[in-house]
Design a protein around this motif. Structure first.
Motif, PDB file in Angstrom:
ATOM      1  N   THR A 182       0.823  -1.211   0.000  1.00 42.94           N
ATOM      2  CA  THR A 182       0.000   0.000   0.000  1.00 42.94           C
ATOM      3  C   THR A 182       0.857   1.262   0.000  1.00 42.94           C
ATOM      4  OG1 THR A 182      -1.806  -1.143   1.156  1.00 42.94           O
ATOM      5  CG2 THR A 182      -1.778   1.265   1.243  1.00 42.94           C
ATOM      6  N   VAL A 191      -6.951   3.537   1.354  1.00 43.16           N
ATOM      7  CA  VAL A 191      -6.946   2.081   1.241  1.00 43.16           C
ATOM      8  C   VAL A 191      -8.039   1.499   2.129  1.00 43.16           C
ATOM      9  CG1 VAL A 191      -5.229   1.732   3.082  1.00 43.16           C
ATOM     10  CG2 VAL A 191      -5.527  -0.005   1.306  1.00 43.16           C
ATOM     11  N   PRO A 193      -9.042  -2.279   3.692  1.00 52.65           N
ATOM     12  CA  PRO A 193      -8.645  -3.678   3.810  1.00 52.65           C
ATOM     13  C   PRO A 193      -9.816  -4.612   3.514  1.00 52.65           C
ATOM     14  CG  PRO A 193      -8.994  -2.744   5.990  1.00 52.65           C
ATOM     15  CD  PRO A 193      -9.142  -1.603   5.002  1.00 52.65           C
ATOM     16  N   LYS A 210      -4.137  -0.602   9.858  1.00 55.58           N
ATOM     17  CA  LYS A 210      -4.377   0.843   9.807  1.00 55.58           C
ATOM     18  C   LYS A 210      -3.316   1.626  10.578  1.00 55.58           C
ATOM     19  CE  LYS A 210      -7.940   4.314  10.760  1.00 55.58           C
ATOM     20  NZ  LYS A 210      -9.374   4.524  11.143  1.00 55.58           N
ATOM     21  N   LEU A 213       0.152   2.142   8.848  1.00 51.02           N
ATOM     22  CA  LEU A 213       0.178   2.728   7.510  1.00 51.02           C
ATOM     23  C   LEU A 213       0.515   4.213   7.524  1.00 51.02           C
ATOM     24  CD1 LEU A 213      -3.052   1.203   5.929  1.00 51.02           C
ATOM     25  CD2 LEU A 213      -0.742   0.884   5.036  1.00 51.02           C
ATOM     26  N   CYS A 217      -6.376   5.023   5.854  1.00 50.59           N
ATOM     27  CA  CYS A 217      -7.070   3.733   5.823  1.00 50.59           C
ATOM     28  C   CYS A 217      -8.493   3.903   6.352  1.00 50.59           C
ATOM     29  CB  CYS A 217      -6.319   2.715   6.670  1.00 50.59           C
ATOM     30  SG  CYS A 217      -7.109   1.093   6.771  1.00 50.59           S
TER      31      CYS A 217
END
Length: 229
Positions: A182, A191, A193, A210, A213, A217
């Protein structure tokens, strides 16, 4: 109007200017989805690959709605024998449908469909799908391991407004690989999931994804829509 909604496992539904579609409609047997097969109203069904937890209820939904099924060409050929209206595509190919565009891209996985009699049907290559809805670009990564050409796919196709990335491990990328894919390779604006918690082998806590990242997210519950940035 453009709306993109998550419905558990890898199911993503979209509506754009009155046209409705759904990715990988695995509903029957999916305890995490909020959908009922008989309530799904779509014009198009998009399939990333042939595994039963992605083809799902395609035949029933397509017949209920007289919907067009867009799928890898070998899978489309099999579904055509089931009486469906199909369009077979392949990796690298793009096509306009009504007011949206579909492009098939590479994924690293496997792809076969097992029918009710236990017969296994080859489903062609697994894929990811890039969906363009007006000024929104969505990347459904499909079931895949991490691979370096995710970066090339992103570079060639422009910035994605949202990417749906599997995190379940065991059958696809796990969380650590999905983080790298990602942040370093796909680099979408947002993004989401997917492909986790449906079965015991793919139990994951999406908060672990999350929190690690750099990319924004959105962890969506079944029935929740993407908040486009």
């Amino acid at each position: 109007m453009t709306q993109v909604t998550y419905h558990g496992h890898s199911i993503v539904q979209f509506e754009h200017d009155g046209v409705k579609g759904i990715f990988d409609p695995y509903i029957t047997g999916n305890e995490l989805t909020d959908l009922k097969v008989e309530d799904v109203k779509v014009d198009y069904i998009l399939l990333t690959h042939a595994h039963n937890d992605h083809v799902g209820d395609t035949v029933e939904i397509a017949k209920n709605n007289d919907a067009t099924v867009i799928a890898p060409v070998e899978l489309a050929g099999y579904l055509e024998t089931q009486g469906l209206n199909t369009v077979g595509m392949n990796i690298g190919g793009a096509k306009e449908y009504d007011n949206f565009k579909v492009k098939y891209v590479q994924a690293f996985h496997s792809s076969s469909f097992t029918d009710d009699d236990g017969n296994v049907h080859y489903g062609g290559m697994p894929t990811g799908i890039i969906l363009t809805l007006g000024d929104k670009k969505i990347y459904h990564v499909g079931d895949t391991a991490i691979f370096s050409d995710l970066k090339l796919i992103s570079e060639l196709n422009g910035e994605f407004d949202v990417a749906f990335v599997p995190i379940g491990d065991h059958f696809t990328m796990g969380i650590s690989d999905a983080i790298h894919a990602t942040d370093q390779l796909i680099q979408p604006r947002v993004v989401v999931p997917v492909h986790y918690n449906t079965f015991p082998p793919i139990k994951q806590d999406p908060e672990n994804f999350k929190q690690a990242l750099e990319t924004e997210c959105q962890i969506l519950k079944p029935g929740e829509a993407v908040d486009f940035k």
